[in-house]
Write an enzyme that holds these catalytic residues in place. Structure first.
Site, mmCIF file in Angstrom:
data_model
loop_
_atom_site.group_PDB
_atom_site.id
_atom_site.type_symbol
_atom_site.label_atom_id
_atom_site.label_comp_id
_atom_site.label_asym_id
_atom_site.label_seq_id
_atom_site.Cartn_x
_atom_site.Cartn_y
_atom_site.Cartn_z
ATOM 1 N N LYS A 23 -53.661 -57.896 18.834
ATOM 2 C CA LYS A 23 -52.599 -58.698 18.206
ATOM 3 C C LYS A 23 -51.237 -58.412 18.845
ATOM 4 C CE LYS A 23 -53.020 -59.134 13.569
ATOM 5 N NZ LYS A 23 -53.373 -58.616 12.225
ATOM 6 N N ASP A 33 -35.675 -67.062 8.876
ATOM 7 C CA ASP A 33 -36.088 -65.661 8.676
ATOM 8 C C ASP A 33 -35.526 -64.827 9.817
ATOM 9 O OD1 ASP A 33 -37.619 -66.085 6.401
ATOM 10 O OD2 ASP A 33 -39.439 -66.533 7.541
ATOM 11 N N ASN A 45 -49.227 -51.485 17.406
ATOM 12 C CA ASN A 45 -50.097 -52.004 16.340
ATOM 13 C C ASN A 45 -51.441 -51.309 16.342
ATOM 14 O OD1 ASN A 45 -50.147 -53.832 14.118
ATOM 15 N ND2 ASN A 45 -51.712 -55.016 15.190
ATOM 16 N N ASN A 101 -39.340 -72.015 8.272
ATOM 17 C CA ASN A 101 -39.119 -71.736 6.846
ATOM 18 C C ASN A 101 -37.984 -72.571 6.253
ATOM 19 O OD1 ASN A 101 -36.860 -70.382 7.935
ATOM 20 N ND2 ASN A 101 -36.759 -69.166 6.068
ATOM 21 N N LYS A 112 -45.902 -71.991 6.264
ATOM 22 C CA LYS A 112 -44.899 -71.938 7.334
ATOM 23 C C LYS A 112 -45.397 -72.472 8.681
ATOM 24 C CE LYS A 112 -42.247 -68.027 5.577
ATOM 25 N NZ LYS A 112 -41.589 -66.758 5.922
ATOM 26 N N THR A 169 -54.259 -52.817 15.654
ATOM 27 C CA THR A 169 -55.154 -53.711 16.399
ATOM 28 C C THR A 169 -54.391 -54.158 17.649
ATOM 29 O OG1 THR A 169 -55.868 -54.483 14.226
ATOM 30 C CG2 THR A 169 -56.656 -55.744 16.124
#
Ligand code: ATR
Length: 293
Positions: A161, A108, A156, A93, A72, A158
């Site tokens: 990110k 998407d 999140n 996509n 993608k 992490t």
């Protein structure tokens, strides 16, 4: 079944693996329902062949392509044009045939937007919580900002990110819409009138780990008024169960999958698929996937 003849157009899915894709069920049934002479199949393509595959598809007059994992991002290098939102998200996509090559879109995200509209989940001026900060979350954060969400808490494990996504989205839209947060700090999300729309994008709870959820604490779910889990296997995830046990609506990712396909089909064939037509394909998808809910 479509009668294959000299005028039949071809569309397909480029990815690796592609064998278990449900996209042929979506598109071949849509073609039949809309009486469009088009067939859809899958093409397993290795990364080192991706540019050749896109060029070859154009040369063969293939009408359109879907692109899935792991291509993608990489496919963006082989396109003549990219829709601005797909470009900002950094993932394509759907390839639509234009002069000289293909234009890339991200259906998407159009799909999730349509799913939410379909279920009466409204983003505009509402407060949102997104759990997870992977590829899907990035696209969903762009969608929420694009649809005019008030505040979006992006949780999140992490934190870096989540920060990266927040920076990208806030910079693109020129407003401080996305607030990154460590998932463990969910208690500090302020209560809002009407509750949050929550979108679960992590892989936690995916079959076979059906009893898992990224946030266990029932108190967290009290902040939420409606939830969408992008997982569709199982059909009712633990995230959804926790909301339903509090009497709140919760939806899985199957309609998102359906509507990403419908959005691509509409772009390729310049038609509109009605809610009734979408519902009939939805039933066929559930049958194909063995989902009874
Ligand atoms: P996708 O492209 O489908 O979004 P991904 O990029 O692999 O998938 O992202 C998976 C998401 O699930 C990430 O947000 C990941 O958290 P980290 O960024 O901290 O890795 C999240 N995730 C996976 N396992 C998790 C777990 N056990 N607890 C919390 N979050 C988890």
């Amino acid at each position: 079944m479509i009668e294959i003849k000299g005028t039949t157009r071809l569309c397909g899915l480029i990815g690796n693996p592609v064998e278990h894709s449900v996209s042929p069920v979506i598109h071949n049934n849509l073609a039949e329902i809309k009486n469009i002479n088009m067939v859809y199949t899958t093409f397993k393509v290795e990364s080192y062949n991706l540019a050749d595959a896109v060029k070859g598809a154009y040369g063969l007059d293939i009408l359109g392509m879907n692109v899935t994992v792991p291509h993608k991002q990489q496919v963006m290098d082989s396109l003549v044009d990219i829709d601005p939102l797909a470009k900002a998200i950094g993932a394509v996509n759907t390839l639509v045939r234009v002069d000289g090559g293909y234009k890339g879109y991200n259906t998407d995200i159009i799909g999730l937007g349509r799913e939410m509209e379909d279920e009466g989940v409204f983003i505009k001026d509402n407060s949102v919580i997104i759990i997870g900060a992977g590829g899907a979350s990035r696209a969903i954060a762009f969608l929420c900002a694009d649809k005019g969400a008030d505040k979006v808490y992006l949780l999140n494990r992490t934190i870096e990110k989540a920060q990266n996504i927040a920076n990208a989205v806030n910079t693109y839209f020129g407003k401080e819409c996305i607030i990154p947060m460590n998932i463990g700090d969910y208690n500090s999300i302020p209560d809002v009138e009407g509750g949050y729309v929550a979108i679960q994008t992590t892989s936690v709870g995916l079959y076979p780990n059906v009893d898992d959820t990224a946030i266990e604490d029932d108190a967290f779910y009290e902040k939420i008024s409606v939830g969408v889990d992008i997982i569709y296997n199982p059909a009712v995830t633990m995230f959804m169960k926790k909301l339903k046990s509090q009497g709140k609506p919760a939806y899985n990712g199957l309609k998102m999958l359906l509507y990403q396909g419908i959005a691509a089909f509409e772009l390729w064939n310049e038609v509109t698929v009605s809610k009734e037509e979408a519902d009939s394909v939805y039933e066929l998808m559930k049958k194909e996937l063995g989902i009874s809910e």
